[in-house]
Design a protein around this motif. Structure first.
Motif, PDB file in Angstrom:
ATOM      1  N   SER A 291      19.575  38.421  20.252  1.00  0.00           N
ATOM      2  CA  SER A 291      18.819  39.617  19.867  1.00  0.00           C
ATOM      3  C   SER A 291      17.778  40.026  20.898  1.00  0.00           C
ATOM      4  O   SER A 291      17.483  41.217  21.046  1.00  0.00           O
ATOM      5  N   PHE A 292      17.217  39.045  21.617  1.00  0.00           N
ATOM      6  CA  PHE A 292      16.048  39.346  22.439  1.00  0.00           C
ATOM      7  C   PHE A 292      16.209  39.054  23.927  1.00  0.00           C
ATOM      8  O   PHE A 292      15.331  39.406  24.714  1.00  0.00           O
ATOM      9  N   LEU A 293      17.292  38.403  24.321  1.00  0.00           N
ATOM     10  CA  LEU A 293      17.499  38.106  25.737  1.00  0.00           C
ATOM     11  C   LEU A 293      18.731  38.851  26.242  1.00  0.00           C
ATOM     12  O   LEU A 293      19.784  38.836  25.604  1.00  0.00           O
ATOM     13  N   THR A 294      18.586  39.493  27.393  1.00  0.00           N
ATOM     14  CA  THR A 294      19.709  40.193  28.004  1.00  0.00           C
ATOM     15  C   THR A 294      20.472  39.244  28.923  1.00  0.00           C
ATOM     16  O   THR A 294      20.001  38.145  29.243  1.00  0.00           O
ATOM     17  N   THR A 295      21.635  39.671  29.355  1.00  0.00           N
ATOM     18  CA  THR A 295      22.394  38.852  30.305  1.00  0.00           C
ATOM     19  C   THR A 295      21.622  38.674  31.604  1.00  0.00           C
ATOM     20  O   THR A 295      21.773  37.654  32.284  1.00  0.00           O
ATOM     21  N   ALA A 296      20.797  39.653  31.946  1.00  0.00           N
ATOM     22  CA  ALA A 296      19.964  39.525  33.150  1.00  0.00           C
ATOM     23  C   ALA A 296      18.912  38.438  32.963  1.00  0.00           C
ATOM     24  O   ALA A 296      18.566  37.720  33.916  1.00  0.00           O
ATOM     25  N   ASP A 297      18.379  38.308  31.751  1.00  0.00           N
ATOM     26  CA  ASP A 297      17.395  37.254  31.475  1.00  0.00           C
ATOM     27  C   ASP A 297      18.022  35.866  31.620  1.00  0.00           C
ATOM     28  O   ASP A 297      17.370  34.924  32.066  1.00  0.00           O
ATOM     29  N   ILE A 298      19.278  35.756  31.246  1.00  0.00           N
ATOM     30  CA  ILE A 298      19.958  34.462  31.254  1.00  0.00           C
ATOM     31  C   ILE A 298      20.515  34.135  32.629  1.00  0.00           C
ATOM     32  O   ILE A 298      20.370  33.018  33.130  1.00  0.00           O
ATOM     33  N   GLY A 299      21.139  35.112  33.276  1.00  0.00           N
ATOM     34  CA  GLY A 299      21.705  34.887  34.603  1.00  0.00           C
ATOM     35  C   GLY A 299      22.807  33.849  34.577  1.00  0.00           C
ATOM     36  O   GLY A 299      23.665  33.855  33.694  1.00  0.00           O
ATOM     37  N   ASP A 300      22.762  32.926  35.524  1.00  0.00           N
ATOM     38  CA  ASP A 300      23.790  31.889  35.634  1.00  0.00           C
ATOM     39  C   ASP A 300      23.467  30.638  34.817  1.00  0.00           C
ATOM     40  O   ASP A 300      24.278  29.720  34.762  1.00  0.00           O
TER      41      ASP A 300
ATOM     42  N   MET B 152      18.437  27.202  28.290  1.00  0.00           N
ATOM     43  CA  MET B 152      17.513  27.141  29.413  1.00  0.00           C
ATOM     44  C   MET B 152      16.688  28.431  29.500  1.00  0.00           C
ATOM     45  O   MET B 152      15.489  28.405  29.787  1.00  0.00           O
ATOM     46  N   ALA B 153      17.344  29.553  29.218  1.00  0.00           N
ATOM     47  CA  ALA B 153      16.619  30.826  29.207  1.00  0.00           C
ATOM     48  C   ALA B 153      15.602  30.865  28.076  1.00  0.00           C
ATOM     49  O   ALA B 153      14.504  31.421  28.222  1.00  0.00           O
ATOM     50  N   VAL B 154      15.940  30.274  26.942  1.00  0.00           N
ATOM     51  CA  VAL B 154      15.006  30.201  25.817  1.00  0.00           C
ATOM     52  C   VAL B 154      13.781  29.384  26.204  1.00  0.00           C
ATOM     53  O   VAL B 154      12.639  29.732  25.851  1.00  0.00           O
ATOM     54  N   ILE B 155      13.989  28.299  26.916  1.00  0.00           N
ATOM     55  CA  ILE B 155      12.873  27.460  27.338  1.00  0.00           C
ATOM     56  C   ILE B 155      11.866  28.266  28.152  1.00  0.00           C
ATOM     57  O   ILE B 155      10.649  28.058  28.054  1.00  0.00           O
ATOM     58  N   ASN B 156      12.354  29.205  28.937  1.00  0.00           N
ATOM     59  CA  ASN B 156      11.467  30.011  29.787  1.00  0.00           C
ATOM     60  C   ASN B 156      10.495  30.876  28.992  1.00  0.00           C
ATOM     61  O   ASN B 156       9.460  31.284  29.522  1.00  0.00           O
ATOM     62  N   VAL B 157      10.821  31.193  27.746  1.00  0.00           N
ATOM     63  CA  VAL B 157       9.936  32.052  26.946  1.00  0.00           C
ATOM     64  C   VAL B 157       9.025  31.232  26.034  1.00  0.00           C
ATOM     65  O   VAL B 157       8.181  31.800  25.346  1.00  0.00           O
ATOM     66  N   LEU B 158       9.190  29.920  26.024  1.00  0.00           N
ATOM     67  CA  LEU B 158       8.351  29.066  25.194  1.00  0.00           C
ATOM     68  C   LEU B 158       7.068  28.692  25.926  1.00  0.00           C
ATOM     69  O   LEU B 158       7.019  28.696  27.167  1.00  0.00           O
ATOM     70  N   PRO B 159       6.019  28.337  25.192  1.00  0.00           N
ATOM     71  CA  PRO B 159       4.837  27.753  25.844  1.00  0.00           C
ATOM     72  C   PRO B 159       5.242  26.498  26.602  1.00  0.00           C
ATOM     73  O   PRO B 159       6.212  25.824  26.236  1.00  0.00           O
ATOM     74  N   LYS B 160       4.511  26.168  27.641  1.00  0.00           N
ATOM     75  CA  LYS B 160       4.915  25.066  28.511  1.00  0.00           C
ATOM     76  C   LYS B 160       5.122  23.751  27.758  1.00  0.00           C
ATOM     77  O   LYS B 160       6.114  23.048  27.982  1.00  0.00           O
ATOM     78  N   ALA B 161       4.196  23.410  26.883  1.00  0.00           N
ATOM     79  CA  ALA B 161       4.297  22.142  26.166  1.00  0.00           C
ATOM     80  C   ALA B 161       5.534  22.123  25.266  1.00  0.00           C
ATOM     81  O   ALA B 161       6.266  21.120  25.206  1.00  0.00           O
ATOM     82  N   LEU B 162       5.786  23.240  24.585  1.00  0.00           N
ATOM     83  CA  LEU B 162       6.936  23.313  23.699  1.00  0.00           C
ATOM     84  C   LEU B 162       8.244  23.330  24.496  1.00  0.00           C
ATOM     85  O   LEU B 162       9.243  22.728  24.094  1.00  0.00           O
ATOM     86  N   GLY B 163       8.215  24.024  25.636  1.00  0.00           N
ATOM     87  CA  GLY B 163       9.395  24.032  26.500  1.00  0.00           C
ATOM     88  C   GLY B 163       9.724  22.644  27.017  1.00  0.00           C
ATOM     89  O   GLY B 163      10.891  22.251  27.096  1.00  0.00           O
ATOM     90  N   LEU B 164       8.679  21.886  27.360  1.00  0.00           N
ATOM     91  CA  LEU B 164       8.885  20.513  27.829  1.00  0.00           C
ATOM     92  C   LEU B 164       9.456  19.645  26.717  1.00  0.00           C
ATOM     93  O   LEU B 164      10.371  18.842  26.951  1.00  0.00           O
ATOM     94  N   LEU B 165       8.971  19.834  25.489  1.00  0.00           N
ATOM     95  CA  LEU B 165       9.479  19.074  24.349  1.00  0.00           C
ATOM     96  C   LEU B 165      10.957  19.373  24.115  1.00  0.00           C
ATOM     97  O   LEU B 165      11.758  18.464  23.877  1.00  0.00           O
ATOM     98  N   LEU B 166      11.332  20.660  24.201  1.00  0.00           N
ATOM     99  CA  LEU B 166      12.729  21.019  24.001  1.00  0.00           C
ATOM    100  C   LEU B 166      13.607  20.442  25.106  1.00  0.00           C
ATOM    101  O   LEU B 166      14.721  19.971  24.840  1.00  0.00           O
ATOM    102  N   CYS B 167      13.124  20.462  26.346  1.00  0.00           N
ATOM    103  CA  CYS B 167      13.887  19.868  27.452  1.00  0.00           C
ATOM    104  C   CYS B 167      14.149  18.382  27.221  1.00  0.00           C
ATOM    105  O   CYS B 167      15.267  17.893  27.434  1.00  0.00           O
ATOM    106  N   ILE B 168      13.115  17.666  26.783  1.00  0.00           N
ATOM    107  CA  ILE B 168      13.285  16.239  26.512  1.00  0.00           C
ATOM    108  C   ILE B 168      14.225  16.034  25.330  1.00  0.00           C
ATOM    109  O   ILE B 168      15.028  15.090  25.316  1.00  0.00           O
ATOM    110  N   GLY B 169      14.146  16.923  24.347  1.00  0.00           N
ATOM    111  CA  GLY B 169      15.078  16.851  23.234  1.00  0.00           C
ATOM    112  C   GLY B 169      16.513  17.056  23.686  1.00  0.00           C
ATOM    113  O   GLY B 169      17.425  16.351  23.230  1.00  0.00           O
TER     114      GLY B 169
END
Length: 458
Positions: free
Chosen positions: A279-288, A293-310
């Motif tokens: 709904s909110f990310l375009t193909t340009a936002d996602i790229g390759d 990974m594109a979702v992580i980019n829109v999260l706060p840093k701490a939450l993005g880090l938590l999701l990466c470790i998850g």
């Protein structure tokens, strides 16, 4: 955040190696190494089962699928949940009471040694693709963390995974699964809540896209995936490995039931993340990169880090399980060696081969896993189910049963790897695209004929 992620990933991998070294010193014998002593309780069985199924396909792969085809992408995991629930009510107690070490060992007890050899070969070959799919996911995470698609770091991390798995075996896998599951669930749930709370209109946008079927995923897809995907969760070697390590048949049943119910809830969370991205990310936002990974980019840093470790936890919890189970089958059921040293060597060998497949493959996680399942499912699911239900009630015609497995597997193999050639020689496209499902039906009919239904036939 990328530097912090690399640091945390380094610490994480070091911790896994340390745990493997500690368990290397504690492991005493084949049963401890391969099936964690067969003494695990309900909570441990449920957690390790859920951690095993929540791998690359269930997180990164399903989010990509939902972004591409919409909410019906959730069916992959819902069929998995249904497979676990059906197993709990129909098979878990039966299987655990046989007291097997591996799925081919179960087939040996039910049908005979030839059945064990055949299933073992089919599983080991198919599961190289399954392991490769998990390693491809490691590359996706590494590419995001480093900002480039070099496969060198992915290879290094994969080799570390292979190394610590070879050291600790199933005992280490069970222990790490509990921690990894907590990290997986924290990352996914926190991410989903943040996305829908912080974005105006996100709930309404998601509600508008909730549909069980659409033009990209129709009734035939639903029917096919119920058997092809659900069958792996119903009677897959990694799923049954959690049955084998439970302390008794009641524990095995409760573990499968709890795991199935929990997976259905997690499936909804993952699908909602994919719908938000759609709904909110375009193909340009996602790229390759992958959608998560594109979702992580829109999260706060701490939450993005938590999701990466998850996500890293999700990948590792499935990868090490797949490797140690396939290696145990190779050692015990193909080579006939119940020695820890032989299983460790098999872990290394299969891990390296799978890594080569991952490096040289296309990089599509779902495609790799679906291809592997399309060979395993038509050849094994129904013949094994019939053998379990007939055990100690009706004898089996071994030759017919083996033919059912071979025939189903050949249909799946043809559909997966020979589709273009079969279409070129004139086989209808509708037949080519459903060869795995057709093979499953053929193997069901043949396996039914393998049972001596009348007493006079016994």
């Amino acid at each position: 955040m990328k530097l912090a992620l690399l640091i945390v990933m380094g610490i994480y991998m070091a911790a896994m190696v340390v745990m493997g070294i500690l368990d290397y010193r504690k492991t005493k014998g084949f049963t401890e190494y391969a099936v964690a002593g067969k003494r695990q309780g309900t909570l441990t069985v449920s957690m390790t089962l859920l951690a095993t199924v929540l791998g690359a396909s269930a997180t990164i792969g399903i989010t990509d699928t939902v972004y591409t085809i919409g909410f019906p992408g959730i069916w992959w995991l819902l069929f998995g949940a249904l497979g676990l629930i059906l197993q709990a009510f129909l098979l878990s107690e039966r299987v655990r009471s046989v007291n097997a070490d591996t799925l081919p060992h179960l087939a040996e007890i039910l049908v005979g040694k030839a059945a064990s050899k055949l299933l073992a070969g089919l599983i080991v070959i198919s599961w190289i693709g399954v392991i490769a799919g998990q390693l491809v996911a490691i590359h996706s995470l590494v590419a995001f963390a480093t900002g480039n698609s070099s496969k060198v770091l992915m290879i290094i991390i994969s080799l570390i995974v292979i190394f610590y798995t070879a050291l600790g075996g199933q005992m280490s896998v069970v222990k790490t699964d509990r921690l990894q599951l907590v990290l997986i669930l924290l990352g996914l749930v926190a991410c989903c809540i943040y996305l829908y709370v912080s974005t105006d209109g996100a709930t309404a946008a998601a509600a508008d896209q909730v549909e069980l079927l659409n033009s990209s995923y129709g009734g035939m897809d639903l029917f096919t995936n119920f058997f092809i995907i659900g069958g792996v969760y119903f009677l897959g070697p990694d799923i049954l490995s959690r049955n084998f390590l439970s302390r008794d048949k009641k524990t095995a049943k409760r573990g499968a039931l709890c795991g199935g119910l929990a997976l259905a809830l997690v499936a909804l969370v993952i699908a909602l993340i994919g719908i938000w991205a759609r709904s909110f990310l375009t193909t340009a936002d996602i790229g390759d990169q992958k959608v998560l990974m594109a979702v992580i980019n829109v999260l706060p840093k701490a939450l993005g880090l938590l999701l990466c470790i998850g996500l890293l936890s999700a990948i590792l919890s499935s990868t090490d399980t797949c490797i140690v189970n396939a290696a145990t089958i190779l050692s015990r059921d193909i080579l006939g060696r119940k020695r820890v040293a032989v299983v460790r060597a098999a872990v290394i060998g299969l891990g390296v081969v799978s890594l080569l497949v991952a490096v040289l493959g296309s990089g599509n996680i779902i495609s790799i896993l679906t291809g592997a399942y399309s060979i395993y499912t038509p050849g094994v699911i129904f013949p094994l189910l019939i053998a379990i239900l007939a055990y100690r009630k009706r004898p089996i015609r071994k030759g017919v049963w083996l033919a059912a497995v071979i025939t189903g597997g050949c249909f799946g193999l043809a559909g997966t790897f020979l589709g273009d050639w079969l279409a070129d020689i004139g086989l209808p496209a509708g037949v080519v695209s459903h060869l795995s499902l057709i093979g499953m039906g053929v193997s069901l009919i043949m396996s039914l004929f393998s049972v001596k239904w009348r007493d006079s036939e016994a």
